[in-house]
Scaffold this motif. Structure first.
Motif, mmCIF file in Angstrom:
data_model
loop_
_atom_site.group_PDB
_atom_site.id
_atom_site.type_symbol
_atom_site.label_atom_id
_atom_site.label_comp_id
_atom_site.label_asym_id
_atom_site.label_seq_id
_atom_site.Cartn_x
_atom_site.Cartn_y
_atom_site.Cartn_z
ATOM 1 N N PHE A 198 -6.061 -1.937 6.422
ATOM 2 C CA PHE A 198 -5.598 -2.588 5.188
ATOM 3 C C PHE A 198 -5.169 -4.019 5.485
ATOM 4 C CE2 PHE A 198 -2.543 -3.620 1.820
ATOM 5 C CZ PHE A 198 -3.273 -3.281 0.692
ATOM 6 N N VAL B 266 -3.100 4.535 1.916
ATOM 7 C CA VAL B 266 -3.375 4.065 3.278
ATOM 8 C C VAL B 266 -2.487 4.842 4.244
ATOM 9 C CG1 VAL B 266 -3.201 2.082 4.839
ATOM 10 C CG2 VAL B 266 -3.974 1.729 2.477
ATOM 11 N N ALA C 254 0.862 -1.187 0.000
ATOM 12 C CA ALA C 254 0.000 0.000 0.000
ATOM 13 C C ALA C 254 0.891 1.226 0.000
ATOM 14 C CB ALA C 254 -0.895 0.004 1.240
ATOM 15 N N MET D 85 -8.689 3.651 4.395
ATOM 16 C CA MET D 85 -8.127 2.647 5.297
ATOM 17 C C MET D 85 -6.848 3.136 5.978
ATOM 18 S SD MET D 85 -8.641 -1.059 3.388
ATOM 19 C CE MET D 85 -8.311 -0.568 1.688
#
Length: 439
Positions: free
Chosen positions: A69, A55, A50, A64
């Motif tokens: 995540f 994120v 990510a 998130m």
């Protein structure tokens, strides 16, 4: 896992065994599910990453936080019965990217919190990226390697302290490995069409490594430095809206040969999307062992969704069943909310319309989570699965999947067809990396 698989990758690379790993840089559920299902079939470790704008502690554009995540991936892993201990979670471009509007003190405070939350959530591949200027830097001057390294070492120290907290609670927690450097466009893709890219110069790469090493040691981070496994370089690959700059190992040879001087380092290559499987294989053989791919995977998913939409249109024409109008809904939503594509796409109205649908940069991916787009996609999937696809139409729009359906490899459902189109892309990376050897 008792030892980080990426340390095993380094060991194999330094023995001359060309083993690498591809990184799934995506928060798309179809993409992650496809990666885990393929990982299960090939008995491979799976790396999912990510980015800090995707994120973060405020939710990023996915909504998130790092722990969210992790739970998102865990839920998909449970669905496909893939063990979490064979998944490496990574954080990409963790640092100052999202905080460049702040001065250094405040930006580093935010970046520190970001790194801490990623490590505490169980992410074990951490790309520390402090290569961008913040508000109180000289905006007209290049940021010095010394400043970049100093900030990077400060964030590595945060990561080490976070890991100590994690290990106190979970004694079997793996020590994170670190990636340094950033010779690439900002996450999300280049904002201009690339006419050519320059391979990282050896002296610049060496300066980055040496300066980071000194910065780590100055903060008594010897253990952290022992877990620095890769430096990000530009090996000469990139893609535009409809073009791909292919890997040329001859042009990269001086750079890749310089790796021999470092017994614990490989290169990480970003923007490897759309490279041929032969080029990807050559990159791994040349020590570019970590291959990042993001837009290429959601591009494949979008291709499958468009193919299904065309099949749906052919099947429903003249019937009373309401079509999803998936392609039209996606376009409508992108036009209404242009923020995620307007800086990246340039041209007249016709050219922009083409790029919104078909650009390799795949800005479509930012709109797939939209409620209207999701509703249209659900209608599309329901219609396809209810009516069924005649083989003749499947052959017309998804010939590779047609063959797999006929051979009984995959079922003829909308979900399976979408995931298999993504797998077409993933298989080229698996061909190149041999990552099944990592555990």
């Amino acid at each position: 896992m008792t030892k980080h698989p990426l340390l095993q990758m380094i060991k194999l690379q330094k023995k001359g065994t060309p083993v690498g790993i591809y990184s799934v840089c995506s928060a798309n559920e179809f993409v992650i599910e496809a990666a885990l299902e393929r990982g299960k079939q090939t008995k491979s470790i799976v790396l999912i990453e990510a980015t800090s704008n995707q994120v973060n502690q405020y939710g990023g554009y996915t909504g998130m936080k790092p722990k969210d995540f992790m739970k998102f991936v865990e839920k998909i892993a449970k669905k496909v019965n893939f063990p979490m201990d064979r998944i490496i979670l990574g954080g990409d471009h963790l640092g100052l990217l999202t905080w460049t509007h702040l001065d250094e003190k405040q930006a580093m405070k935010e970046a520190s919190k970001l790194i801490e939350l990623y490590v505490l959530a169980g992410f074990t591949k951490i790309h520390i990226d402090t290569s961008m200027r913040v508000a109180d830097d000289d905006q007209q001057a290049m940021l010095s390697t010394g400043v970049i390294a100093r900030r990077g070492a400060e964030l590595a120290e945060v990561a080490e302290k976070a890991y100590a907290k994690l290990k106190a609670k979970s004694p079997n927690a793996l020590h994170p490995v670190f990636i340094v450097g950033s010779e690439v466009p900002i996450p999300g893709g280049a904002q201009e069409e690339e006419e050519g890219v320059a391979v990282t110069k050896v002296k610049d790469c060496q300066q980055t490594i040496n300066t980071f090493h000194e910065a780590f040691l100055s903060k008594n981070l010897k253990e952290a430095w022992n877990h620095v496994i890769a430096v990000v370089v530009q090996p000469g690959v990139e893609f535009g809206d409809s073009t791909v700059i292919e890997y040329d190992r001859k042009k990269a040879r001086t750079l890749t040969k310089s790796l021999k001087a470092y017994k614990n380092l490989v290169f990480e290559g970003h923007s490897t999307d759309y490279q041929t499987k032969i080029a990807l294989k050559e990159m791994v053989e040349d020590g570019i062992a970590i291959l990042k791919v993001g837009p290429g995977l959601t591009f494949a998913a979008r291709e499958a969704m468009f193919a299904l939409a065309n099949i749906e249109e052919a099947l429903l024409k003249g019937t009373k069943t309401k079509p999803s109008k998936f392609i039209e809904v996606l376009e409508e939503v992108m036009l209404k909310n242009p923020r995620n594509w307007q800086k990246h796409y340039h041209g007249n109205a016709q050219q922009l319309a083409f790029k919104r649908k078909y650009s390799f940069s795949d800005r479509c991916r930012y709109y797939l989570p939209n409620e209207k787009v999701q509703a249209a996609l659900e209608t599309l999937i329901t219609n396809i699965n209810t009516i069924g696809i005649p083989y003749s139409l499947l052959s017309q729009y998804m010939p590779v999947q047609y063959t797999k359906v006929r051979e009984g490899i995959i079922p003829c459902t909308a979900e399976a067809l979408i995931k298999d189109r993504i797998v077409n892309c993933m298989d080229e990376y698996l061909y190149a990396t041999h990552q099944e050897k990592l555990g």
